[in-house]
Design a protein around this motif. Structure first.
Motif, PDB file in Angstrom:
ATOM      1  N   GLY A 112      -3.147 -31.004  11.227  1.00 24.72           N
ATOM      2  CA  GLY A 112      -1.887 -31.655  12.146  1.00 24.72           C
ATOM      3  C   GLY A 112      -1.209 -30.905  12.868  1.00 24.72           C
ATOM      4  O   GLY A 112      -0.378 -31.704  14.130  1.00 24.72           O
ATOM      5  N   ILE A 115      -2.709 -31.144  16.607  1.00 23.72           N
ATOM      6  CA  ILE A 115      -2.804 -32.521  16.588  1.00 23.72           C
ATOM      7  C   ILE A 115      -1.179 -32.087  17.424  1.00 23.72           C
ATOM      8  O   ILE A 115      -0.638 -32.949  18.832  1.00 23.72           O
ATOM      9  CB  ILE A 115      -3.629 -33.108  16.657  1.00 23.72           C
ATOM     10  CG1 ILE A 115      -4.560 -33.928  15.711  1.00 23.72           C
ATOM     11  CG2 ILE A 115      -2.869 -34.984  16.625  1.00 23.72           C
ATOM     12  CD1 ILE A 115      -4.804 -34.390  15.001  1.00 23.72           C
ATOM     13  N   GLY A 116      -0.321 -32.298  16.864  1.00 22.56           N
ATOM     14  CA  GLY A 116       1.102 -31.935  16.840  1.00 22.56           C
ATOM     15  C   GLY A 116       1.777 -31.253  18.310  1.00 22.56           C
ATOM     16  O   GLY A 116       2.203 -31.999  18.957  1.00 22.56           O
ATOM     17  N   ALA A 189       1.322 -33.325  12.142  1.00 26.89           N
ATOM     18  CA  ALA A 189       1.348 -34.241  13.159  1.00 26.89           C
ATOM     19  C   ALA A 189       2.641 -34.758  13.489  1.00 26.89           C
ATOM     20  O   ALA A 189       3.026 -34.568  15.238  1.00 26.89           O
ATOM     21  CB  ALA A 189       0.083 -35.034  13.634  1.00 26.89           C
TER      22      ALA A 189
END
Length: 307
Positions: A112, A115-116, A189
């Motif tokens: 997460g 992706i963030g 994310a």
């Protein structure tokens, strides 16, 4: 910091007491009893069973006796698993649930966060929109829907992974860990993206860039730590959600963890087993939130709890 830590530990006692009290009386208000499944029992035998487990005493006396047992860390005998105590059942299931929940939590945090951060660096691009759209879908789909879909695809259609069971092997951990972590990955994310965008527009980041610092150093040394503050604050409730959410996942994948014991105990009206699991989860959630507060202070030195 020390004063704050002691205050938080002291406040955990009344919180736990309220949890025990509410759970104790609610489970006894529910219809049925622990011996209703024993079909055809004569009234005398049922009365003897209630006397053996001291269920024939007034409810208030049972409550205070149970508080005394809890103070000695004794959750009592299981009404359904006659040769087991609740302490033994929790000790047997806890390592399985912790292993599954720990893997899912690490997976949610690492994937997460990556992706963030990537979405924040690609702000307002097509990649950013697609990533956040997928994350919103991940939030919308509960893990008890994702789990059967994963089994259908990877276990039945492709035959790559086993559909259930538990023997401690990595193969049997993959599907339940992914199913358990998917909603958390999406949440982390989105939180990381919003926080990272805000940090990247801060004055100290502009100053670091103006001094000619390489972009990877700006991200790792200056932007990442403050950007992770909202994620860290979310990790306490997230860890609790993962552990309690494992109740459903453990049933779907036939995993012998605490969640399976809790569901079976609720179905059998096994008062002591349900109470033991509820208290165990309650202590765990309080401890996790306490650790999150300490991590918050470590990540942001501006926070001072002693004031």
């Amino acid at each position: 910091m020390l004063n704050y830590s002691l205050k938080r530990l002291a406040s955990a006692i009344p919180t736990l007491l309220i949890l025990i009290t509410v759970a104790f009386f609610l489970i006894r208000i529910a219809p049925g009893g622990p011996f209703d499944s024993e079909k055809g029992l004569p009234a005398e035998i049922e009365a003897n069973l209630e006397a053996k487990y001291q269920l024939d005493d007034p409810l208030v006396i049972q409550y205070f006796r149970y508080l005394g047992d809890i103070a000695r860390f004794d959750f009592g005998p299981s009404f359904h698993y006659r040769d087991w105590t609740v302490n033994q059942l929790i000790a047997q299931g806890a390592p399985v649930s912790f292993t599954l929940g720990g893997i899912a939590l690490i997976l949610a945090f690492v994937v997460g966060t990556l992706i963030g951060v990537w979405a924040a660096l690609k702000q307002n691009s097509l990649s950013d929109y697609l990533t956040m759209s997928v994350a919103m879908i991940g939030i919308s789909i509960p893990n008890f829907v994702a789990a059967p879909l994963l089994i259908l695809l990877f276990a039945i259609a492709l035959g790559w992974l086993p559909a259930g069971g538990w023997d401690g092997s990595i193969q049997r951990m993959v599907l339940p860990a992914i199913a358990l972590s998917l909603p958390m990955i999406a949440y982390v994310a989105r939180i990381t993206r919003g926080s990272m965008i805000e940090v990247l527009h801060s004055s100290f980041i502009r100053t670091a860039r103006a001094k000619g610092m390489p972009e990877h150093e700006v991200l790792l040394r200056h932007a990442l730590k403050p950007a992770l503050l909202p994620v860290i604050s979310y990790l306490g409730p997230a860890a609790a959600a993962i552990l309690t959410g494992s109740v459903v996942i453990e049933r779907i994948f036939t995993i012998p963890g605490i969640g399976s014991h809790f569901v079976q105990g609720a179905l059998n009206r096994d008062y002591t087993l349900v109470m033991g699991v509820v208290i165990f989860y309650g202590v765990l959630i309080i401890a996790l939130n306490y650790l999150v507060d300490l991590l918050y202070a470590w990540l942001d030195p501006r926070i001072r709890y002693d004031r």
